[in-house]
Design a protein around this motif. Structure first.
Motif, PDB file in Angstrom:
ATOM      1  N   ALA A  39       0.740  -1.342   0.027  1.00 51.73           N
ATOM      2  CA  ALA A  39       0.196  -0.030   0.111  1.00 51.73           C
ATOM      3  C   ALA A  39       0.908   1.304   0.122  1.00 51.73           C
ATOM      4  O   ALA A  39       1.979   1.311   0.325  1.00 51.73           O
ATOM      5  CB  ALA A  39      -1.089  -0.062   1.246  1.00 51.73           C
ATOM      6  N   GLU A  40       0.338   2.363  -0.550  1.00 46.13           N
ATOM      7  CA  GLU A  40       0.860   3.679  -0.508  1.00 46.13           C
ATOM      8  C   GLU A  40      -0.223   4.771  -0.492  1.00 46.13           C
ATOM      9  O   GLU A  40      -1.100   4.513  -0.758  1.00 46.13           O
ATOM     10  CB  GLU A  40       1.712   4.058  -1.471  1.00 46.13           C
ATOM     11  CG  GLU A  40       0.845   3.805  -3.098  1.00 46.13           C
ATOM     12  CD  GLU A  40       1.981   4.257  -4.270  1.00 46.13           C
ATOM     13  OE1 GLU A  40       1.523   4.664  -5.013  1.00 46.13           O
ATOM     14  OE2 GLU A  40       3.182   3.704  -4.317  1.00 46.13           O
ATOM     15  N   ILE A  41       0.192   5.728   0.591  1.00 42.69           N
ATOM     16  CA  ILE A  41      -0.790   6.916   0.722  1.00 42.69           C
ATOM     17  C   ILE A  41      -1.127   7.712  -0.546  1.00 42.69           C
ATOM     18  O   ILE A  41       0.023   8.352  -1.185  1.00 42.69           O
ATOM     19  CB  ILE A  41      -0.315   7.432   1.877  1.00 42.69           C
ATOM     20  CG1 ILE A  41      -0.285   6.609   3.180  1.00 42.69           C
ATOM     21  CG2 ILE A  41      -1.439   8.745   2.322  1.00 42.69           C
ATOM     22  CD1 ILE A  41       0.246   7.309   4.505  1.00 42.69           C
ATOM     23  N   THR A  42      -2.229   8.163  -0.906  1.00 42.62           N
ATOM     24  CA  THR A  42      -2.311   8.920  -2.067  1.00 42.62           C
ATOM     25  C   THR A  42      -3.000  10.327  -1.507  1.00 42.62           C
ATOM     26  O   THR A  42      -2.856  11.189  -2.177  1.00 42.62           O
ATOM     27  CB  THR A  42      -3.342   8.339  -3.348  1.00 42.62           C
ATOM     28  OG1 THR A  42      -4.470   7.942  -2.452  1.00 42.62           O
ATOM     29  CG2 THR A  42      -2.617   7.037  -3.885  1.00 42.62           C
ATOM     30  N   SER A  43      -3.618  10.276  -0.531  1.00 44.59           N
ATOM     31  CA  SER A  43      -4.398  11.561   0.146  1.00 44.59           C
ATOM     32  C   SER A  43      -4.679  11.169   1.515  1.00 44.59           C
ATOM     33  O   SER A  43      -4.334   9.989   1.972  1.00 44.59           O
ATOM     34  CB  SER A  43      -5.536  11.889  -0.642  1.00 44.59           C
ATOM     35  OG  SER A  43      -6.676  11.046  -0.419  1.00 44.59           O
ATOM     36  N   PRO A  44      -4.916  12.004   2.281  1.00 50.47           N
ATOM     37  CA  PRO A  44      -5.216  11.791   3.845  1.00 50.47           C
ATOM     38  C   PRO A  44      -6.161  10.652   4.027  1.00 50.47           C
ATOM     39  O   PRO A  44      -5.935   9.927   5.164  1.00 50.47           O
ATOM     40  CB  PRO A  44      -5.783  13.215   4.269  1.00 50.47           C
ATOM     41  CG  PRO A  44      -5.097  14.183   3.638  1.00 50.47           C
ATOM     42  CD  PRO A  44      -5.264  13.396   1.998  1.00 50.47           C
ATOM     43  N   GLN A  45      -7.131  10.211   3.451  1.00 49.21           N
ATOM     44  CA  GLN A  45      -8.029   9.296   3.762  1.00 49.21           C
ATOM     45  C   GLN A  45      -8.204   8.424   2.784  1.00 49.21           C
ATOM     46  O   GLN A  45      -8.899   7.442   2.456  1.00 49.21           O
ATOM     47  CB  GLN A  45      -9.323   9.782   4.050  1.00 49.21           C
ATOM     48  CG  GLN A  45      -9.211  10.600   4.940  1.00 49.21           C
ATOM     49  CD  GLN A  45      -9.134   9.815   6.494  1.00 49.21           C
ATOM     50  OE1 GLN A  45      -9.316   8.768   6.432  1.00 49.21           O
ATOM     51  NE2 GLN A  45      -8.325  10.538   7.486  1.00 49.21           N
ATOM     52  N   ILE A  46      -7.251   8.144   1.813  1.00 46.25           N
ATOM     53  CA  ILE A  46      -7.166   7.380   0.512  1.00 46.25           C
ATOM     54  C   ILE A  46      -5.660   6.807   0.471  1.00 46.25           C
ATOM     55  O   ILE A  46      -4.730   7.134   0.488  1.00 46.25           O
ATOM     56  CB  ILE A  46      -7.485   8.060  -0.854  1.00 46.25           C
ATOM     57  CG1 ILE A  46      -8.846   9.128  -0.704  1.00 46.25           C
ATOM     58  CG2 ILE A  46      -7.304   6.998  -1.958  1.00 46.25           C
ATOM     59  CD1 ILE A  46     -10.030   7.995  -0.756  1.00 46.25           C
TER      60      ILE A  46
ATOM     61  N   PRO B 178      -6.268   6.071  11.187  1.00 41.09           N
ATOM     62  CA  PRO B 178      -5.112   7.091  11.123  1.00 41.09           C
ATOM     63  C   PRO B 178      -4.076   6.235  10.377  1.00 41.09           C
ATOM     64  O   PRO B 178      -3.670   5.128  10.671  1.00 41.09           O
ATOM     65  CB  PRO B 178      -4.732   7.240  12.817  1.00 41.09           C
ATOM     66  CG  PRO B 178      -6.118   6.877  13.442  1.00 41.09           C
ATOM     67  CD  PRO B 178      -6.706   5.786  12.880  1.00 41.09           C
ATOM     68  N   MET B 179      -3.411   7.267   9.481  1.00 39.61           N
ATOM     69  CA  MET B 179      -2.448   6.679   8.635  1.00 39.61           C
ATOM     70  C   MET B 179      -0.892   6.596   9.636  1.00 39.61           C
ATOM     71  O   MET B 179      -0.545   7.466  10.527  1.00 39.61           O
ATOM     72  CB  MET B 179      -2.272   7.519   7.618  1.00 39.61           C
ATOM     73  CG  MET B 179      -3.208   7.649   6.624  1.00 39.61           C
ATOM     74  SD  MET B 179      -3.403   6.547   5.670  1.00 39.61           S
ATOM     75  CE  MET B 179      -4.715   7.008   4.182  1.00 39.61           C
ATOM     76  N   PRO B 180      -0.289   5.191   9.576  1.00 36.37           N
ATOM     77  CA  PRO B 180       0.866   5.095  10.409  1.00 36.37           C
ATOM     78  C   PRO B 180       1.880   6.041   9.512  1.00 36.37           C
ATOM     79  O   PRO B 180       1.903   6.461   8.147  1.00 36.37           O
ATOM     80  CB  PRO B 180       1.129   3.639  10.048  1.00 36.37           C
ATOM     81  CG  PRO B 180       0.461   3.193   8.954  1.00 36.37           C
ATOM     82  CD  PRO B 180      -0.862   4.048   8.853  1.00 36.37           C
ATOM     83  N   ASP B 181       3.123   6.108  10.203  1.00 33.75           N
ATOM     84  CA  ASP B 181       4.242   7.179   9.757  1.00 33.75           C
ATOM     85  C   ASP B 181       4.767   6.212   8.497  1.00 33.75           C
ATOM     86  O   ASP B 181       5.142   7.011   7.450  1.00 33.75           O
ATOM     87  CB  ASP B 181       5.125   7.207  10.623  1.00 33.75           C
ATOM     88  CG  ASP B 181       4.559   8.068  11.773  1.00 33.75           C
ATOM     89  OD1 ASP B 181       3.678   8.968  11.712  1.00 33.75           O
ATOM     90  OD2 ASP B 181       5.191   7.953  13.070  1.00 33.75           O
ATOM     91  N   GLU B 182       5.018   5.061   8.621  1.00 31.22           N
ATOM     92  CA  GLU B 182       5.433   4.228   7.412  1.00 31.22           C
ATOM     93  C   GLU B 182       4.514   2.940   6.815  1.00 31.22           C
ATOM     94  O   GLU B 182       4.587   2.068   7.297  1.00 31.22           O
ATOM     95  CB  GLU B 182       6.949   3.664   7.726  1.00 31.22           C
ATOM     96  CG  GLU B 182       7.928   4.722   8.110  1.00 31.22           C
ATOM     97  CD  GLU B 182       9.348   4.302   8.667  1.00 31.22           C
ATOM     98  OE1 GLU B 182       9.438   3.056   8.655  1.00 31.22           O
ATOM     99  OE2 GLU B 182      10.148   5.085   8.977  1.00 31.22           O
ATOM    100  N   LEU B 183       3.581   3.588   6.134  1.00 32.91           N
ATOM    101  CA  LEU B 183       2.579   2.627   5.709  1.00 32.91           C
ATOM    102  C   LEU B 183       3.310   1.573   4.646  1.00 32.91           C
ATOM    103  O   LEU B 183       3.777   1.940   3.929  1.00 32.91           O
ATOM    104  CB  LEU B 183       1.561   3.211   4.922  1.00 32.91           C
ATOM    105  CG  LEU B 183       0.544   2.261   4.151  1.00 32.91           C
ATOM    106  CD1 LEU B 183      -0.260   1.591   5.441  1.00 32.91           C
ATOM    107  CD2 LEU B 183      -0.661   3.133   3.591  1.00 32.91           C
TER     108      LEU B 183
END
Length: 579
Positions: free
Chosen positions: A466-473, A488-493
């Motif tokens: 996985a990788e973060i694309t926006s705060p909730q996506i 909540p998003m972890p620091d290193e997803l």
């Protein structure tokens, strides 16, 4: 001499063990005349021992003492090797459990090691006696052939044949054969009789419903303040490094094989010594590498239930339970305590049986009663249900739940079964390769696992990079989709995951986190279907799938005949974000 030496060598870990072993066995390999010659050099007039005895006007050579010494030296290796083999066959868990029950080493030898090794020791005694009886060369060299004083039966036969007295030779030959064969026959008969007696089942008044759920007898213990463990232990290339605290709520140690779960218990019980660190139970230091403290197992007040239960096979059920009772009790008090324990575990009337006459579930309950009888401040359970069938496992798990609810001490429960751990333990320590992967409440660990490996150990089957694309996506790379998330998003997803039973089949294709899917294959269990799904388009082969979903068969009946594509919904609140 052979028994004592064998028991000493069993635990000897010093240098030169091979050399010492070679010296002990040498008389069995060397020709008897060579052994006799060496003894003559040792005990002779000019030998070291002979010179020591000279001022006392005492000699060994050409006396019956010499004959006895020669026989002892030549037959000693047989007694030593047979006794050593008998001691080595004893299950090491029996000795470990004996120590955790507070027994001294002398008690363990006389009550466990010696009785269990006795058949082998008896066989060794017969062999050693027969070897000594037939000894000729060493005896002739050291003691000579003095009729009525040092002459042995083999020498009497030899010199009778030399003198042509065949009748006398026949007499002594028949005598020595009769003595040797009689000894062997008597020992074998005794062992056979004892075995038959032990395997004869006894009629008791015990109820047939021995495996029904019951309340274990709660034993009084001191108020606990918890267990503190902060240790490192190196075994070859494996390094165990853990730090945790446990109170009066059961703590489950969860992890795969080789994660270090059982090693932690052995370090706490004093069976293994950590490389460094400390272990404190209720304010009492059990181990501290810096202060040089390492209490022996018998002083730690630890109850240890191992996988095979380690009941002493030569003791009855009542004697097994009594082994764990505090020392100094009167016979009447011991009898009362045993009856209370038997009643509590629904084994009343079975006190006179031996462990091999019990079922696996009964053995497990006896082992638990024995551990609790010692009034431990901590109870260590090493996969106690692993040897039981499914039905019995469920019944005894309920009993264990009731027991742990009443037990006021510290409890550590080792298992690789996540469902067992979840049902029995409010708190969990998940281990991976000897280190702590996640430590906390079972709800936290199952709902928010720290890493992908923790999620796998707790039963999750669906993962994607996985990788973060926006705060909730979050983009699920392996599933080729964008997902809304709430956690909540972890620091290193690193990964995103969802448990198989949390996937939802829906008709609403417009709902967020809903994707078309095609069935790849299924796997059936008695109550559920595991459905392997490919998102976005049909699969190319049976291994080409993205997700596993678990559905009850009632639900499966309603969806299995629906046309493709189906639609699967991944609830944002169910998605797990992991480092």
């Amino acid at each position: 001499m052979g028994i004592a030496t064998a028991y000493w060598m069993l635990g000897y870990r010093g240098k030169g063990k091979s050399l010492i072993e070679g010296i002990f066995v040498a008389p069995l390999i060397l020709p008897p005349t060579v052994v006799g010659f060496l003894l003559l050099l040792l005990f002779g007039k000019n030998g070291p021992v002979g010179k020591l005895m000279e001022p006392f006007d005492f000699t060994i050579v050409f006396t019956w003492y010499g004959a006895a010494i020669a026989a002892i030296i030549v037959s000693f290796p047989l007694m030593y090797k047979t006794a050593l083999g008998a001691f080595e066959q004893i299950d090491a868990n029996l000795l470990r459990v004996g120590r955790t029950l507070g027994a001294k080493e002398s008690t363990i030898f006389w009550r466990i090691s010696l009785p269990l090794a006795l058949p082998g020791i008896l066989a060794g005694t017969v062999l050693a006696f027969a070897r000594a009886l037939g000894e000729f060369g060493a005896t002739l060299m050291l003691a000579g052939n003095i009729p009525g004083q040092t002459q042995t039966i083999p020498m009497a036969i030899y010199f009778a044949v030399e003198a042509g007295a065949m009748n006398e030779a026949w007499f002594w030959a028949i005598a020595i054969m009769s003595i040797s064969l009689s000894g062997i026959i008597l020992v074998n008969f005794g062992q056979e009789f004892k075995q038959n007696k032990r395997h004869t089942p006894k009629e008791t008044k015990a109820t047939k419903n021995l495996e029904s759920a019951s309340q274990f007898f709660p034993l009084p213990t001191n108020t606990t303040s918890g267990l503190i463990v902060d240790i490192e232990k190196r075994l070859g290339n494996f390094l165990l490094r853990v730090a945790f605290h446990s109170d009066d709520q059961p703590l489950g140690l969860l992890g795969g094989s080789g994660a270090g779960k059982s090693l932690i218990l052995r370090c706490i019980a004093g069976i293994e010594t950590p490389t460094k660190g400390r272990i404190i139970l209720n304010g009492k230091v059990l181990f501290d590498s810096e202060k040089g403290i390492n209490l022996p197992s018998r002083e730690r007040k630890i109850g240890f239930l191992v996988q095979n239960y380690a009941l002493f096979p030569h003791l009855t059920v009542a004697q097994n339970i009594a082994f764990g009772l505090p020392k100094g009790l009167s016979k009447g008090s011991v009898r009362v305590q045993i009856e209370q324990q038997l009643l509590a575990v629904q084994l009343q009337g079975l006190g006179d049986r031996y462990p091999h006459q019990l079922s696996g579930g009964q053995q497990q309950r006896v082992a638990l009663a024995r551990a609790l009888a010692s009034q431990p401040e901590a109870l260590l359970l090493d996969e106690p249900f692993s040897a039981l069938d499914t039905h019995l496992r469920s019944q005894l798990e309920q009993q264990m739940t009731e027991t742990l609810a009443d037990y006021p001490g510290v409890t550590l429960f080792v298992t690789h079964n996540m469902e067992e751990a979840y049902r029995l333990c409010p708190n969990l320590l998940v281990l991976e390769n000897g280190t702590e992967a996640h430590y906390g409440s079972k709800y936290e660990i199952f709902q928010h696992p720290a890493t992908k490996n923790v999620a796998q150990i707790t039963g999750c089957k669906n993962f994607s990079r996985a990788e973060i694309t926006s705060p909730q996506i979050v983009k699920a790379i392996d599933w080729d989709c964008q997902l809304q998330v709430i956690e909540p998003m972890p620091d290193e997803l690193s990964h995103i995951g969802i448990r198989a039973h949390q996937l939802i089949f829906t008709q609403d294709a417009e709902k967020a986190n809903t994707f078309p899917c095609w069935l790849v294959r299924t796997s059936e269990t008695p109550h559920r279907m595991t459905v392997f799904l490919k998102l976005h388009f049909p699969a190319q082969n049976p291994q080409d799938y993205h997700l596993q979903a678990e559905v009850y068969k009632e639900k499966w009946v309603t969806i299995k005949d629906q046309p493709f594509p189906w639609y699967v919904h991944l609830e944002p609140i169910r998605l797990m974000l992991m480092k």
